[in-house]
Every structure is written in structure tokens, then in C-alpha cells.
Design a protein around this motif. Structure first.
Motif, short mmCIF file in Angstrom:
data_model
loop_
_atom_site.label_atom_id
_atom_site.label_comp_id
_atom_site.label_asym_id
_atom_site.label_seq_id
_atom_site.Cartn_x
_atom_site.Cartn_y
_atom_site.Cartn_z
N LEU A 47 0.86 -1.43 -0.23
CA LEU A 47 0.11 -0.43 -0.20
C LEU A 47 1.23 1.37 0.27
O LEU A 47 0.50 1.91 -0.65
CB LEU A 47 -0.89 -0.05 1.46
CG LEU A 47 -2.12 1.57 1.13
CD1 LEU A 47 -3.08 0.66 0.13
CD2 LEU A 47 -2.79 0.99 2.71
N ALA A 48 2.44 1.42 1.01
CA ALA A 48 2.62 2.36 0.22
C ALA A 48 3.62 2.54 -0.76
O ALA A 48 3.75 4.25 -1.13
CB ALA A 48 3.73 2.47 1.99
N ALA A 49 3.44 1.67 -1.08
CA ALA A 49 4.72 1.38 -2.02
C ALA A 49 3.21 1.99 -3.58
O ALA A 49 4.25 3.22 -4.38
CB ALA A 49 5.45 0.01 -3.00
N LEU A 50 2.27 1.33 -3.44
CA LEU A 50 1.50 2.48 -4.51
C LEU A 50 1.14 3.48 -4.25
O LEU A 50 0.65 4.60 -5.10
CB LEU A 50 -0.15 1.47 -4.53
CG LEU A 50 0.37 0.34 -4.97
CD1 LEU A 50 -1.03 -0.75 -4.44
CD2 LEU A 50 0.51 0.32 -6.09
N ALA A 51 0.92 3.76 -2.40
CA ALA A 51 0.83 4.82 -2.45
C ALA A 51 1.23 6.48 -3.19
O ALA A 51 1.38 7.45 -3.41
CB ALA A 51 0.51 5.35 -0.85
N ALA A 52 3.12 6.23 -3.12
CA ALA A 52 3.82 7.00 -3.42
C ALA A 52 3.80 7.41 -5.03
O ALA A 52 4.57 7.91 -5.64
CB ALA A 52 5.07 6.50 -2.87
N ARG A 53 2.62 6.74 -5.66
CA ARG A 53 3.06 6.86 -7.29
C ARG A 53 2.20 8.05 -8.13
O ARG A 53 1.14 8.13 -7.95
CB ARG A 53 2.39 5.06 -7.73
CG ARG A 53 3.27 4.42 -7.50
CD ARG A 53 4.95 4.33 -8.00
NE ARG A 53 4.94 4.70 -9.47
CZ ARG A 53 6.16 4.91 -10.00
NH1 ARG A 53 7.05 5.03 -8.85
NH2 ARG A 53 5.84 5.33 -11.07
N PRO A 54 3.04 8.48 -8.79
CA PRO A 54 1.74 9.82 -9.15
C PRO A 54 0.12 8.91 -9.61
O PRO A 54 0.10 7.48 -10.41
CB PRO A 54 2.22 9.89 -10.23
CG PRO A 54 3.62 9.34 -10.33
CD PRO A 54 3.50 8.30 -9.62
#
Length: 113
Positions: free
Chosen positions: A25-32
Motif C-alpha cells: 500500500l505504501a509503494a502504491l501510495a507513492a506513485r503519481p
């Protein structure tokens, strides 16, 4: 655009799954293009989980999947989800006032869908 990935997780591995899901979730949240996300667990049966993310467009979601951190933390987890369609486009929505807003499909017309 809404993405729902469902999982069936044995209770003895739930703590490890939760850690992995938080990292995904953190990795996805960091994406534009990422708008929001949630990790959910079923009330009726704690083995059933869902990772829900919302994106500004299909393109933003697809580009996000190419990010290095997403490939490391999210892709392996998403590969363990229930094999079913997971990406949905919004065709109608309603706010607390109850007014329904209708949206057109982004899907291509014709045989090239």
C-alpha cells in the motif's frame, strides 16, 4: 478508477500478510495518480481480506505498476490475490446528497477492447 484485490489468508500467517500489505500500500501510495487506498478484512470471516486502491485514471494505475518499489513490494502480493477481474471504472457515483453523477466509459469502442 477502483482496483480491488481480494485475498484468502490463513489466520496463522495474517501478521506477515498484513506487513506485506502495508508495504504494498505504501509503494502504491507513492506513485503519481494514486488517490487513496485501504486494507480491509471481512467481518464475517477474518481469512478474507481486500486491498482497495483508487486512481485518477487507468493509465496512472498501469504506470504505477511499473515503479520499482511497486514491483518489489506490491506485485508479489497482488499475484497472490484471488484470480478475478480487479480493475473497475466508475460509471456512476453519488455523494451524501444522493445526486447521481453518470460518467462515460474509457473503454475503446469496437473489436479492440
Amino acid at each position: 478508477m477502483l482496483v480491488t484485490n481480494r485475498f484468502v489468508v490463513d489466520e496463522d500467517v495474517a501478521p506477515t500478510f498484513t506487513e506485506r500489505a502495508h508495504a504494498a500500500l505504501a509503494a502504491l501510495a507513492a506513485r503519481p495518480g494514486y488517490l487513496r487506498g485501504e486494507l480491509l478484512r471481512a467481518l464475517d470471516d477474518p481469512r478474507y481480506w481486500c486491498l482497495v486502491t483508487e486512481w485518477e485514471s487507468v493509465g496512472a494505475y498501469r504506470r504505477a505498476l511499473g515503479g520499482f518499489d511497486v514491483k518489489v513490494h506490491a506485485t508479489p502480493l497482488l499475484a497472490e490475490s484471488v484470480d478475478e477481474p480487479s480493475a473497475y471504472e466508475t460509471l456512476a457515483s453519488a455523494g451524501p446528497d444522493g445526486a447521481v453523477t453518470i460518467s462515460t466509459s474509457d473503454r475503446a469502442a469496437g473489436p479492440y477492447r
